[in-house]
Design an enzyme around this catalytic site. Structure first.
Site, mmCIF file in Angstrom:
data_model
loop_
_atom_site.group_PDB
_atom_site.id
_atom_site.type_symbol
_atom_site.label_atom_id
_atom_site.label_comp_id
_atom_site.label_asym_id
_atom_site.label_seq_id
_atom_site.Cartn_x
_atom_site.Cartn_y
_atom_site.Cartn_z
ATOM 1 N N SER A 36 29.897 -30.515 19.454
ATOM 2 C CA SER A 36 30.727 -31.713 19.323
ATOM 3 C C SER A 36 31.064 -32.068 17.888
ATOM 4 O O SER A 36 32.080 -32.712 17.630
ATOM 5 C CB SER A 36 30.026 -32.906 19.985
ATOM 6 O OG SER A 36 28.697 -33.041 19.517
ATOM 7 N N HIS A 262 28.549 -39.629 16.326
ATOM 8 C CA HIS A 262 29.323 -38.429 16.031
ATOM 9 C C HIS A 262 30.299 -38.730 14.897
ATOM 10 O O HIS A 262 30.625 -39.900 14.653
ATOM 11 C CB HIS A 262 30.096 -37.953 17.268
ATOM 12 C CG HIS A 262 29.252 -37.205 18.250
ATOM 13 N ND1 HIS A 262 28.315 -37.829 19.018
ATOM 14 C CD2 HIS A 262 29.195 -35.879 18.574
ATOM 15 C CE1 HIS A 262 27.708 -36.934 19.781
ATOM 16 N NE2 HIS A 262 28.218 -35.735 19.525
#
Length: 282
Positions: A36, A262
């Site tokens: 990711s 993230h």
């Protein structure tokens, strides 16, 4: 269970070669791989044609690198990828990532390893749940789990990385292969509970776990002749506790991405810039 703990459960899962510059040519075949952090999970707009389950963004660092230099990009990065997904299908209809490589590939980039053994998600979830029980005080996660996360990284994730990078080099024998470390998620000592719901005494504990993961990536790169892109120093002061516009990683509460913990678009751009510098693309 607090809102912070609930949010944690929803978090998605997530190179040393000769110093030779990669030629800046519009015909250069470039493959971006990995998890990711490579995919840019949660950053809009999504990459056209990418599998929806991979949550791949058109603003991830692979797209940034390719767009700035006119490279011919094949992006197979996928949110939640583990090293095993280089040789097996991660989702139905999603080919093993190694399938994208060939003898004509000239540049490969990636982040990988953070999802192996559930270390990335497991650490955040378990430490977040522990912090909820103590209202952010003390070091409940360290007290409960001790060296288990670090031991898993060194004993399992590291050999997985060595094996995987060896396979990448074999599949793309004429490519410059690079693997990035992971951007700083938390400050070294002082956190920002409940924005990042980690107990105050566990902030240094998590920082050490992330440093161990980045070290494992660096050591695996050195062992396999892959270029390591160090982003630890450049991301200091841009962790998830910083305000919008300064932070490169989004927090649990108040995230501007669909996927917290993230990188945001600024973080992905910074990774692309560091890759360009380390690989001699600039």
């Amino acid at each position: 269970m607090t809102r912070a703990a609930v949010a944690l459960l929803a978090v998605l899962g997530l190179a040393a070669a000769p110093a030779v510059a990669v030629a800046n040519t519009g015909t250069l075949r470039y493959v971006n791989m990995g998890d990711s952090y490579s995919a840019g999970a949660g950053i809009v707009p999504p990459a056209p044609g990418a599998p929806p389950a991979c949550a791949q963004s058109s603003l991830n660092w692979g797209h940034d690198l390719a767009a700035a230099r006119g490279y011919q990009l094949t992006d197979v990065s996928c949110s939640g990828a583990e090293t095993k997904d280089y040789t097996t299908s991660q989702y139905p209809g999603v080919a093993p990532q190694l399938n994208a490589l060939s003898s004509t590939t000239r540049l490969v980039t990636m982040t990988i390893g953070g999802n192996d053994n559930g270390v990335f998600v497991g650490t955040i979830q378990k430490c977040g749940t522990a912090a909820a029980r103590t209202a952010g005080q003390g070091s409940p996660c360290k007290d409960m789990y001790g060296n288990s996360f670090v031991d898993t990284i060194n004993n399992s994730t590291y050999p997985n990385l060595v094996a995987t990078l060896t396979k990448v080099r074999a599949k793309a024998p004429h490519a410059r292969v690079a693997i990035s470390g992971y951007l700083q998620i938390l400050p070294p000592t002082t956190g920002c509970y409940p924005i990042m719901p980690i107990a105050s005494g566990d902030v240094p504990y998590l920082d050490n776990i992330q440093a161990t993961l980045n070290s494992a990536v660096k050591r695996a790169a050195a062992r396999t002749g892959v270029t390591f892109i160090d982003v630890s120093t450049i991301s200091a002061g841009h962790d998830a506790c910083k305000p919008v516009g300064t932070r490169w990683v989004e927090p649990i509460l108040g995230s501007t991405n669909f996927v917290p913990v993230h990188p945001n678009a600024l973080g992905e751009k910074a990774m692309a810039g560091q890759a360009g510098t380390v690989l001699g693309l600039d």
